[in-house]
Structures are given as structure tokens and as C-alpha cells.
Design an enzyme around this catalytic site. Structure first.
Site, mmCIF file in Angstrom:
data_model
loop_
_atom_site.group_PDB
_atom_site.id
_atom_site.type_symbol
_atom_site.label_atom_id
_atom_site.label_comp_id
_atom_site.label_asym_id
_atom_site.label_seq_id
_atom_site.Cartn_x
_atom_site.Cartn_y
_atom_site.Cartn_z
ATOM 1 N N HIS A 10 5.210 9.519 29.500
ATOM 2 C CA HIS A 10 6.379 9.737 30.244
ATOM 3 C C HIS A 10 6.561 11.220 30.789
ATOM 4 O O HIS A 10 5.484 11.680 30.614
ATOM 5 C CB HIS A 10 7.647 8.979 29.561
ATOM 6 C CG HIS A 10 7.333 7.705 29.000
ATOM 7 N ND1 HIS A 10 7.421 6.625 29.913
ATOM 8 C CD2 HIS A 10 6.948 7.178 27.982
ATOM 9 C CE1 HIS A 10 7.275 5.484 29.277
ATOM 10 N NE2 HIS A 10 6.803 5.844 28.014
ATOM 11 N N GLU A 24 12.380 9.087 24.585
ATOM 12 C CA GLU A 24 10.905 8.696 24.229
ATOM 13 C C GLU A 24 10.026 9.987 24.833
ATOM 14 O O GLU A 24 9.363 10.501 24.047
ATOM 15 C CB GLU A 24 10.286 7.564 24.770
ATOM 16 C CG GLU A 24 9.006 7.148 24.347
ATOM 17 C CD GLU A 24 8.253 5.854 25.220
ATOM 18 O OE1 GLU A 24 9.010 5.376 25.840
ATOM 19 O OE2 GLU A 24 7.278 5.739 24.803
ATOM 20 N N HIS A 79 3.420 7.431 22.384
ATOM 21 C CA HIS A 79 4.550 6.881 22.840
ATOM 22 C C HIS A 79 5.451 6.683 21.694
ATOM 23 O O HIS A 79 5.205 6.583 20.508
ATOM 24 C CB HIS A 79 4.280 5.511 23.727
ATOM 25 C CG HIS A 79 3.719 5.838 25.039
ATOM 26 N ND1 HIS A 79 4.378 5.432 25.986
ATOM 27 C CD2 HIS A 79 2.327 6.223 25.372
ATOM 28 C CE1 HIS A 79 3.504 5.713 27.000
ATOM 29 N NE2 HIS A 79 2.261 6.242 26.585
ATOM 30 N N GLU A 142 2.205 3.892 19.371
ATOM 31 C CA GLU A 142 3.937 3.556 19.419
ATOM 32 C C GLU A 142 4.333 4.033 18.177
ATOM 33 O O GLU A 142 4.420 3.113 17.248
ATOM 34 C CB GLU A 142 3.919 2.232 19.873
ATOM 35 C CG GLU A 142 3.525 1.676 21.065
ATOM 36 C CD GLU A 142 4.428 2.047 22.258
ATOM 37 O OE1 GLU A 142 5.458 2.665 22.079
ATOM 38 O OE2 GLU A 142 4.206 1.464 23.321
HETATM 39 ZN ZN LIG Z 1 6.089 4.792 26.563
#
Ligand SMILES: [Zn+2]
Length: 235
Positions: A10, A24, A79, A142
Site C-alpha cells: 500500500h 496498514e 502487509h 500478513e
Molecule cells: Zn495489504
């Protein structure tokens, strides 16, 4: 010189998941910058290249195009998760991942879990752009859930961010077989407290002869009570 591509997910107009006061994109950037710093300062012959080092927006295709053009040896995309559940850590490889991608995921996942602890959601595969379009072994991590309060509280702690960084660094180093810079430093030989240092020889002999010290263990640390005895002898 091995090249590690770290892709902070992102950025810019795309904050990624947002909840509990966390974006995030900010966690992804912090972790990515930390991985670059730690990996390069700890290991020989490794260079870390970043998709982004600031809060800017990048298309997915530009991220993989740059990593492929740079000829990176591995790619890790960073992430945080969202979507509820109990929280925890999980990692992704491509659905038709190479043997090396599977090995990278295995090594990286285990290293991160060993550092981070908590819920292990498993080593998964998914048809994601970052792991599909990367020509080198690639894994997407993640790192906890921004929308699970307990995980969000963890992500707000510098010590947890450091742990996530360390896990990635250990995993990448193990996969690439990097050599630690620290291993080249010769261990310091502990001093023998019974042998007086050259620079203190005269004073030590002189003061021992005068009875302020007993002439024993010149290299030993001194306690408060020993200082008291010494002062009373002087006075
Ligand atoms: Zn993400």
C-alpha cells in the site's frame, strides 16, 4: 552481493486496512525500513532494495516490474491483515509457486513465528499479484490484524514491530545462507583479575606496600564496604 527486494504494501492514497487508529501502510513501511537496516548492518554481501521508502502510492505492476528489472534474489511483500477472526500471522506464496518460493515461505514463516509467537494461521497459497508476477522466490507476509484489538495493541508497540522485523531478517538470512558480520569478530579474552594492568603496576605495588590494599586480586571490582575500609585506612 545478494539482492533482497522488500515491498511495503500500500502507501499514499491507499492506506490498506484501517482500524483501531492504525493504517496498514504505516506498519508495512516501518517494518520494511527496519528489515533493510537490520539485514544490511548484520550480514555480509547483501543489499536490500525497497519498492518504497516513503508514504507514496505505487501500482502493483510497477512494484514487480522494478523488482524483476533489478534482478532481486528474493522478494518479500509486507502487509497487515484485516477481516476479523482471532488475529495472528500468516504467509502467502503463489498457487503454482516454485520449489524455491515454497522453501523461502517455509524458512521465513518459521523464523517469524519463532520470534512473534501467538496464533499461527498457516503457510498458505493464493493467486496474488506480488507473488505471481515476481520472477524470483516471493512470499507475502500478513503481520497481525489491524481490526483485532489485541493485535492492534501489539502493532502499536515498538518492541513488537522490532520482533516482526527480526523474524523477517532471520528468515531471509537463513534462506539465503547469509554470513553474519558478527561472526568475524574475535571473542574478547576475559582478563585475569590476579594480574595487575601495566599502567597501574607502580601505584598498585606502592599502595599495597603501604597497607591500603592487601595486594590481592588487582583486577577485581570493588564494593562499597571495601571502599569504606579503604577510606578508614587512609583517614
Ligand atoms: Zn495489504
Amino acid at each position: 552481493m545478494l539482492k533482497v527486494w522488500i515491498d511495503a504494501g500500500h502507501g499514499g492514497k491507499d492506506p490498506g486496512a484501517v482500524a483501531n487508529g492504525i493504517q496498514e501502510k504505516d506498519i508495512a513501511l516501518k517494518v520494511s525500513l527496519g528489515i533493510k537496516e537490520r539485514l544490511e548492518e548484520t550480514y555480509e554481501d547483501v543489499q536490500v532494495l525497497l519498492s518504497r521508502s516513503t508514504d507514496v502510492f505505487l501500482e502493483l505492476r510497477d512494484r514487480t516490474a522494478k523488482a524483476n528489472a533489478a534482478g532481486a534474489d528474493v522478494l518479500v511483500s509486507i502487509h497487515c491483515n484485516a477481516g476479523g477472526g482471532k488475529g495472528g500471522f500468516e504467509s502467502f506464496r503463489y498457487t503454482s509457486a516454485s520449489q524455491n518460493s515454497i522453501k523461502l515461505q517455509e524458512t521465513l514463516h518459521k523464523a517469524i513465528m519463532s520470534k512473534l509467537g501467538g496464533i499461527d494461521r498457516g503457510q498458505k497459497s493464493k493467486n496474488l499479484h506480488m507473488v505471481r508476477e515476481s520472477r524470483m522466490p516471493a512470499v507475502l507476509t500478513e503481520n497481525l490484524f489491524v481490526d483485532v484489538v489485541a493485535d492492534a495493541d501489539c502493532l502499536k508497540q515498538a518492541s513488537v514491530i522490532k520482533t516482526i522485523i527480526e523474524g523477517h531478517v532471520l528468515g531471509i538470512a537463513a534462506y539465503l545462507g547469509l554470513t553474519s558480520k558478527l561472526m568475524e569478530v574475535q571473542p574478547v579474552k576475559p582478563r585475569d583479575i590476579n594480574i595487575v594492568s601495566k599502567w597501574a603496576e607502580t601505584a598498585w605495588r606502592d599502595m599495597s606496600e603501604r597497607g591500603y590494599f592487601d595486594g590481592q586480586r588487582p583486577g577485581s571490582p570493588i564494593t562499597r564496604e571495601e571502599v569504606a575500609v579503604l577510606l578508614s585506612r587512609i583517614l
